[in-house]
Design an enzyme around this catalytic site. Structure first.
Site, PDB file in Angstrom:
ATOM      1  N   GLU A  71      44.601  61.149  59.071  1.00  0.00           N
ATOM      2  CA  GLU A  71      44.115  61.734  57.825  1.00  0.00           C
ATOM      3  C   GLU A  71      44.473  63.219  57.771  1.00  0.00           C
ATOM      4  OE1 GLU A  71      40.865  63.652  56.465  1.00  0.00           O
ATOM      5  OE2 GLU A  71      39.711  61.817  56.125  1.00  0.00           O
ATOM      6  N   ARG A 103      41.892  58.949  49.911  1.00  0.00           N
ATOM      7  CA  ARG A 103      42.428  60.125  50.622  1.00  0.00           C
ATOM      8  C   ARG A 103      43.888  60.413  50.238  1.00  0.00           C
ATOM      9  NH1 ARG A 103      37.614  60.043  51.850  1.00  0.00           N
ATOM     10  NH2 ARG A 103      36.770  60.748  53.852  1.00  0.00           N
ATOM     11  N   SER A 129      37.044  63.497  59.994  1.00  0.00           N
ATOM     12  CA  SER A 129      37.739  62.256  60.356  1.00  0.00           C
ATOM     13  C   SER A 129      39.193  62.561  60.652  1.00  0.00           C
ATOM     14  CB  SER A 129      37.703  61.260  59.203  1.00  0.00           C
ATOM     15  OG  SER A 129      36.392  60.923  58.880  1.00  0.00           O
TER      16      SER A 129
HETATM   17  N1  EPU Z   1      31.069  53.228  63.201  1.00  0.00           N
HETATM   18  C1  EPU Z   1      31.274  52.832  64.498  1.00  0.00           C
HETATM   19  N2  EPU Z   1      31.404  53.778  65.468  1.00  0.00           N
HETATM   20  C2  EPU Z   1      31.306  55.103  65.198  1.00  0.00           C
HETATM   21  C3  EPU Z   1      31.090  55.521  63.863  1.00  0.00           C
HETATM   22  C4  EPU Z   1      30.985  54.559  62.884  1.00  0.00           C
HETATM   23  O1  EPU Z   1      31.350  51.644  64.797  1.00  0.00           O
HETATM   24  O2  EPU Z   1      31.444  55.905  66.111  1.00  0.00           O
HETATM   25  C5  EPU Z   1      30.936  52.228  62.142  1.00  0.00           C
HETATM   26  C6  EPU Z   1      29.563  52.301  61.514  1.00  0.00           C
HETATM   27  O3  EPU Z   1      28.680  51.487  62.168  1.00  0.00           O
HETATM   28  C7  EPU Z   1      29.809  51.873  60.110  1.00  0.00           C
HETATM   29  C8  EPU Z   1      31.232  52.271  59.835  1.00  0.00           C
HETATM   30  O4  EPU Z   1      31.835  52.523  61.088  1.00  0.00           O
HETATM   31  O5  EPU Z   1      29.778  50.469  60.030  1.00  0.00           O
HETATM   32  C9  EPU Z   1      31.356  53.462  58.903  1.00  0.00           C
HETATM   33  O6  EPU Z   1      30.861  54.632  59.511  1.00  0.00           O
HETATM   34  P1  EPU Z   1      30.507  55.973  58.710  1.00  0.00           P
HETATM   35  O7  EPU Z   1      29.591  55.672  57.589  1.00  0.00           O
HETATM   36  O8  EPU Z   1      30.093  56.988  59.720  1.00  0.00           O
HETATM   37  O9  EPU Z   1      31.849  56.407  58.002  1.00  0.00           O
HETATM   38  P2  EPU Z   1      33.406  56.363  58.350  1.00  0.00           P
HETATM   39  O10 EPU Z   1      34.022  55.240  57.591  1.00  0.00           O
HETATM   40  O11 EPU Z   1      33.639  56.392  59.820  1.00  0.00           O
HETATM   41  C10 EPU Z   1      34.017  57.827  56.267  1.00  0.00           C
HETATM   42  C11 EPU Z   1      34.797  59.063  55.960  1.00  0.00           C
HETATM   43  C12 EPU Z   1      33.999  60.319  56.337  1.00  0.00           C
HETATM   44  C13 EPU Z   1      32.695  60.303  55.575  1.00  0.00           C
HETATM   45  C14 EPU Z   1      31.948  59.018  55.929  1.00  0.00           C
HETATM   46  C15 EPU Z   1      30.682  58.872  55.152  1.00  0.00           C
HETATM   47  C16 EPU Z   1      37.132  58.403  56.179  1.00  0.00           C
HETATM   48  C17 EPU Z   1      38.395  58.551  56.944  1.00  0.00           C
HETATM   49  N3  EPU Z   1      36.068  59.046  56.668  1.00  0.00           N
HETATM   50  O12 EPU Z   1      33.877  57.743  57.697  1.00  0.00           O
HETATM   51  O13 EPU Z   1      34.753  61.440  55.913  1.00  0.00           O
HETATM   52  O14 EPU Z   1      31.903  61.429  55.877  1.00  0.00           O
HETATM   53  O15 EPU Z   1      32.770  57.879  55.614  1.00  0.00           O
HETATM   54  O16 EPU Z   1      30.989  58.539  53.849  1.00  0.00           O
HETATM   55  O17 EPU Z   1      37.124  57.738  55.147  1.00  0.00           O
HETATM   56  C18 EPU Z   1      36.288  63.118  56.600  1.00  0.00           C
HETATM   57  O18 EPU Z   1      37.076  62.625  55.805  1.00  0.00           O
HETATM   58  O19 EPU Z   1      36.582  64.133  57.284  1.00  0.00           O
HETATM   59  C19 EPU Z   1      34.985  62.499  56.773  1.00  0.00           C
HETATM   60  C20 EPU Z   1      34.119  62.936  57.676  1.00  0.00           C
END
Ligand code: EPU
Length: 338
Positions: free
Chosen positions: A334, A164, A238
């Site tokens: 972010e 990012r 995010s």
């Molecule tokens: N998780 C939780 N609680 C929640 C959501 C997620 O515990 O409410 C845990 C999940 O169980 C999983 C981990 O967090 O182990 C990762 O969750 P997820 O795959 O939903 O992705 P994220 O790391 O929360 C990132 C990006 C998103 C992108 C997703 C999918 C960042 C800041 N965000 O989120 O990007 O869509 O991965 O690749 O890196 C954005 O930048 O606006 C965005 C939506």
């Protein structure tokens, strides 16, 4: 090109915040943009460039010139047997650019389907989703230097992409207006189905040999199920970045929280999902006044209607404080707070 005065930005930011711009202009071409940088409003006031408005939190009326980028278009620069060079003009909706490639079976962007925002915003923060980042297909971009009106090409290396991150958020912040980006796509791509729920959704859809379109469809359905539609509830995806900690810090935390999800990075650090920590602190789905953390993805902050930018910022600060207290980790935002 007409510079308007006192225009509401409500429909130009996905949080739907009803702040005003002192001056506002929409640009449809490079020529328009050249006129803008020659204008007295540009020279005498601060400026803010908006693409899709999906990564900004506007705290108050903007006391300068807001420039809305409407420079749209997609062009195939070079098509070979194995690969394609595709150029997108910066005001094009990112998802349209992805769909252009997906419909033709050209691979590389499908995991980035439905990411909100514009083509021009994509390199600013090296957008990423479902195990793929823009930098993997990125070749170069063209940008207009605002101080001089000269056009410069930035190679991938010159953009200094990180998680990012890019040079445009740091050394060159507010110095350039991105005009276009070029990506290299593959006609025989190695599809990335390993991240998160993609493999599960493909199985559910009865897909055994996925195509570019199948992966895109899976990503779209996962995003729709987890991420709120800004048309329904204002949000900017995010709100925080996932923090990276040293292995030592991670191991200490893991003793206390054995279920903590974690992703080792290639630099020997460990990425911990901010959403998980926010959820552990009890914020997930919690509503505070007109704002709150989304019930299906704790990393997303929501404007339920009528929230101010400051209210959302206050919620973000409270979340940061409680994550710091419980885990000793300081989350960073972010979105760009303006
Ligand atoms: N998780 C939780 N609680 C929640 C959501 C997620 O515990 O409410 C845990 C999940 O169980 C999983 C981990 O967090 O182990 C990762 O969750 P997820 O795959 O939903 O992705 P994220 O790391 O929360 C990132 C990006 C998103 C992108 C997703 C999918 C960042 C800041 N965000 O989120 O990007 O869509 O991965 O690749 O890196 C954005 O930048 O606006 C965005 C939506």
């Amino acid at each position: 090109m007409t510079i308007e005065e006192n225009r509401s930005l409500k429909i130009f930011n996905t949080f739907g915040l009803p702040v005003q711009a002192r001056f506002f202009v929409e640009v449809d071409s490079l020529g328009d943009m050249e006129e803008v940088i020659a204008s007295s409003e540009f020279k005498n006031y601060p400026h803010l460039i908006l693409g899709g408005g999906s990564n900004v939190l506007l705290l108050k009326d903007f006391p300068g010139l807001v420039i809305k980028n409407n420079i749209v278009g997609i062009e195939v620069l070079n098509e070979k047997k194995e690969e394609v060079l595709l150029k997108g003009l910066s005001g094009t909706l990112w998802h349209h650019f992805v769909m252009y490639a997906v419909e033709r079976g050209w691979g590389g962007l499908e995991n980035l389907s439905l990411v909100p925002g514009s083509v021009g915003a994509s390199p600013m923060q090296n957008i990423g989703a479902y195990g793929v980042e823009l930098k993997e297909t990125f070749v170069e971009l063209e940008a207009l230097e605002l101080a001089t009106g000269t056009i410069r090409i930035f190679t991938k290396e010159e953009c200094k992409f990180g998680y990012r991150e890019s040079i445009f958020k740091h050394e060159l912040k507010d110095k350039y207006f991105i005009l276009s980006i070029t990506v290299r796509l593959s006609k025989h791509p190695k599809l990335r189905t390993d991240y998160g729920d993609i493999a599960r959704v493909l199985v559910e859809n009865g897909v055994t040999e996925p195509t570019v379109k199948d992966v895109s469809d899976a990503v779209i359905s996962i995003r729709k199920s987890k991420l709120p539609d800004p048309k329904e509830f204002g949000n900017s995806g995010s709100f925080f970045k996932n923090p990276e900690v040293t292995r030592e810090v991670y191991e200490k935390l893991a003793e206390q929280y054995p279920d903590m999800p974690n992703y080792p990075t290639t630099q020997g650090m460990v990425k911990i999902p901010a959403a998980w920590m926010i959820e552990q602190c009890g914020w997930k789905g919690k509503r505070v006044g007109n704002t709150g953390s989304h019930a299906r993805q704790a990393l997303v902050l929501i404007n339920y209607g009528g929230a101010t930018g400051s209210e959302i910022k206050k919620l973000a600060d409270d979340i940061i404080a409680s994550v710091k207290e419980k885990f000793g980790i300081t989350l960073s935002m972010e979105v760009n707070v303006i």
